[in-house]
Design a protein around this motif. Sequence first.
Motif, PDB file in Angstrom:
ATOM      1  N   GLN A   6       0.836  -1.194   0.000  1.00 24.90           N
ATOM      2  CA  GLN A   6       0.000   0.000   0.000  1.00 24.90           C
ATOM      3  C   GLN A   6       0.871   1.245   0.000  1.00 24.90           C
ATOM      4  N   ASP A  60       1.450   5.021   0.758  1.00 22.62           N
ATOM      5  CA  ASP A  60       0.957   6.006   1.717  1.00 22.62           C
ATOM      6  C   ASP A  60       1.926   7.180   1.736  1.00 22.62           C
ATOM      7  N   THR A 115       3.217  -5.951   3.371  1.00 27.34           N
ATOM      8  CA  THR A 115       2.899  -7.016   4.319  1.00 27.34           C
ATOM      9  C   THR A 115       3.229  -8.350   3.655  1.00 27.34           C
ATOM     10  N   THR A 174       4.943  -6.448   8.557  1.00 27.96           N
ATOM     11  CA  THR A 174       4.808  -5.288   7.663  1.00 27.96           C
ATOM     12  C   THR A 174       6.098  -4.507   7.659  1.00 27.96           C
ATOM     13  N   THR A 175       6.559  -4.202   6.507  1.00 30.46           N
ATOM     14  CA  THR A 175       7.801  -3.430   6.345  1.00 30.46           C
ATOM     15  C   THR A 175       7.467  -2.104   5.657  1.00 30.46           C
ATOM     16  N   ASP A 176       7.986  -1.014   6.218  1.00 35.65           N
ATOM     17  CA  ASP A 176       7.780   0.308   5.650  1.00 35.65           C
ATOM     18  C   ASP A 176       8.984   0.664   4.779  1.00 35.65           C
ATOM     19  N   HIS A 195       3.858   0.460   2.469  1.00 31.98           N
ATOM     20  CA  HIS A 195       3.690  -0.520   3.538  1.00 31.98           C
ATOM     21  C   HIS A 195       3.523  -1.897   2.891  1.00 31.98           C
ATOM     22  N   THR A 203       5.720   6.574   1.562  1.00 35.82           N
ATOM     23  CA  THR A 203       6.076   5.291   2.172  1.00 35.82           C
ATOM     24  C   THR A 203       5.219   4.187   1.583  1.00 35.82           C
TER      25      THR A 203
END
Length: 257
Positions: free
Chosen positions: A236, A238, A245, A251-253, A243, A241
């Motif tokens: 995703q 954002d 999963t 979850t890694t940013d 995100h 960033t």
Amino acid sequence: MSNSEERHPAHGARHERSTADSECLSTIHEGQGARVTTRKNASEAADRARHNAEKRYQTRHPEAHRPQGGPERSHKNVALLVAAAILGLVLLFFVVRCATAALTPGPAEQAAQSSDQTQQDATDQTQQGTQDSTNEQAQTDAAVSYRGASYALQTQEDGLWGLVCTSPDGTSTTLFKIEGDPLSLMRHDDTILIPENRDGSWDVACYVIDAHADAGYVVGSDGAMVQGSAEATSAQLDDATIHVTDATGATTDVALA
């Protein structure tokens, strides 16, 4: 009768005729009578001759006394001409006014045109806003856009996925290929981002539009490529960033700036 007596009557008749002739004669004063033309009075004589010739011509040709340029206009004719000119101007004014009214749309038509223009402006602003937005994300079967061009993922002849750019004129170009399976298609400013699964792990391929450079991978602050140890299940975008999963639920940013 003697000869002397016979001559007396004839002599008397001659005397009577001489007396009568002397009574008819008069004295000619200075400046009268015939004049001899000399160098001194030649111009005067010429003027008199010209004047006499003109008088004779005018006597023989009375039409020469008529005024040149046609008859003089009467006050009535002048008034008619002025009235006709004013009438012509009035007619011209009404013709121009009618033509203007015919070409100018009415209030209802102007309102409709204004409404259509407002809607078109809103549509253009929406499209421009979408194109110029900071972030845009789509599924793998959809596309993102930037400055009128669209970018989509398509399967190539060798079975790999490729990023295809379609310009406003309809020309399509494959920009690069990825080795894995894409999760989604993203755009952050002028950078295309493709999170993908490859060999049991994930990474993020990237391509800067109009940078005239090859595609690469997103790297961390240490310069190493950002990747996960398990397959990704979702990604995703954002702001700046991503995100990601993975299958383990972690979850890694991924920072983009």
